[in-house]
Design an enzyme around this catalytic site. Structure first.
Site, mmCIF file in Angstrom:
data_model
loop_
_atom_site.group_PDB
_atom_site.id
_atom_site.type_symbol
_atom_site.label_atom_id
_atom_site.label_comp_id
_atom_site.label_asym_id
_atom_site.label_seq_id
_atom_site.Cartn_x
_atom_site.Cartn_y
_atom_site.Cartn_z
ATOM 1 N N ARG A 137 0.862 -1.184 0.000
ATOM 2 C CA ARG A 137 0.000 0.000 0.000
ATOM 3 C C ARG A 137 0.895 1.230 0.000
ATOM 4 O O ARG A 137 1.428 1.615 1.039
ATOM 5 C CB ARG A 137 -0.918 -0.032 1.233
ATOM 6 N N HIS B 227 -3.491 4.405 4.695
ATOM 7 C CA HIS B 227 -4.637 3.497 4.799
ATOM 8 C C HIS B 227 -5.893 4.145 4.230
ATOM 9 O O HIS B 227 -6.623 3.541 3.438
ATOM 10 C CB HIS B 227 -4.847 3.114 6.264
ATOM 11 N N TYR C 255 4.196 4.974 11.252
ATOM 12 C CA TYR C 255 4.539 3.558 11.420
ATOM 13 C C TYR C 255 5.402 2.999 10.288
ATOM 14 O O TYR C 255 5.713 1.812 10.290
ATOM 15 C CB TYR C 255 3.273 2.705 11.570
#
Length: 381
Positions: free
Chosen positions: A271, A275, A284
């Site tokens: 990805r 998100h 992160y």
């Protein structure tokens, strides 16, 4: 008398009648993701398929970019981008026959569009206008599923019912790596294998369940290895290799259609974007990790193969870009139109027959809307 000497007591060794129900060998996935692009196997690929995959990938990349921009303009409430995962999305749509069904997750709007659903209709749920923006029966596409993995048991149920009726139908269910941690995933795969339902599970392993890396979700060698525990084949494929994903999914769909039962396919992808527009991915993961995956971009991989075979020239690239821009302009214009919405539509198509609770809620909302309208009319007198 000891406990182990008692009649019917547990013994660590199974009785002689026990034997494996299924030979695990043929079910195990390869140790490395299957690849086609950049290998000898790519030389025999159908040129028309390569061109079609390329055109759809370019269209999909532009679709993701335009939908992401619409969230920044307030025209979409949320958009889970599939940028970097377009090979999985496009291949999933292209391997199905018209009679087959696609069961998407919330991130799979591109697969829905590639299946033939109107781009605006595919975004209606994410806009917050309606339960879903399209008729599932028209293109055999189930509504986008925002709860994790709940679409998987539905896919199994449909596939099992089709087989009982004698219909030549395959269901393809899409889910992310985070969805494999849900109970619905276990239930769906268990029933699918026991019933030998004609269903294919495509897990897009993009590295993170929002901010949770795969290593904190499972200690399995790969997600494809989970298939063995249910008694179905597991396949591991490079999710950015459009030709490889198309080949593996195509084989799995044919296997299911011929009565071979379900297959679990893990597509290893990434990805590239956050998100959703509400996520800060920098908390992160680092930029270096993202840039490494950008070098393994599905469009770049396919364009390299097309160029090497003399199948991609400036005119072909321009035609793909122009088609993508035309789609984006139409999507932008139509999404900028304010739809006329009736709040009472909230209760339409929830149940075939209204429940007492639904009737009560409808009456309550109607009373509130009438009171609001009466108050507005009184203020204008």
């Amino acid at each position: 008398m000891t406990v182990m000497e008692q009649r019917g007591a547990y013994r660590p060794t199974p009785p002689p009648a026990w034997q494996p129900r299924t030979d695990p060998g043929p079910l195990l996935p390869d140790t490395e993701p299957y690849r086609v692009l950049g290998t000898e196997a790519a030389h025999g690929a159908d040129p028309e398929l390569l061109r079609r995959l390329h055109a759809q990938l370019v269209l999909g990349r532009r679709y993701n970019a335009q939908a992401t921009a619409l969230t920044k303009q307030g025209r979409l409430a949320v958009y889970p981008s599939s940028t970097g995962q377009e090979a999985c999305e496009v291949a999933a749509a292209l391997v199905l026959q018209d009679r087959d069904w696609l069961f998407p997750s919330y991130r799979d709007t591109l697969a829905v569009v590639a299946r033939g659903v109107d781009p605006v209709a595919a975004l209606t749920l994410l806009r917050g206008d309606w339960h879903t923006g399209y008729d599932p029966y028209e293109h055999r596409v189930a509504p986008l599923s925002t709860p994790l993995a709940t679409q998987l048991p539905h896919a199994v149920g449909l596939a099992h019912a089709a087989r009982l009726k004698g219909d030549d139908v395959v269901a393809l269910a899409m889910v992310g790596d985070g969805g494999t941690s849900e109970g619905d995933f276990h239930e769906a795969l268990n029933f699918a294998a026991v019933w030998q339902a004609p269903v294919v599970f495509l897990v897009q392993n993009n590295g993170f369940a929002i901010s949770v890396p795969l290593a904190k979700q499972t200690a399995a060698p790969s997600l494809a290895h989970k298939a063995v525990g249910y008694g179905m084949p597991g396949r591991l494929v490079d999710g950015n290799d459009a030709l490889a994903v198309h080949k593996v999914l195509g084989d799995a769909v044919r296997h299911a259609r011929e009565g071979g039962g379900p297959t679990l396919v893990e597509a290893v992808t990434y990805r590239v974007e956050a998100h959703t527009n509400a996520d800060d991915a920098t908390r992160y993961r680092g930029d270096a990790e993202v840039e490494t995956w950008r070098a393994h971009d599905p469009i770049l991989l396919l364009e390299h193969e097309l160029t090497a075979r003399g199948l991609l020239d400036e005119d072909t690239q321009r035609a793909a870009r122009d088609a993508a821009e035309t789609m984006a302009a139409d999507l932008r214009a139509r999404m900028n139109e304010d739809p006329v919405l009736d709040p009472m539509d909230l209760f339409a198509h929830v149940y075939a027959e209204d429940t007492p609770q639904l009737r009560e809620q409808r009456a309550q909302l109607r009373a509130e809307l009438d009171a609001e309208r009466d108050g507005q009319e009184g203020g204008h007198r």
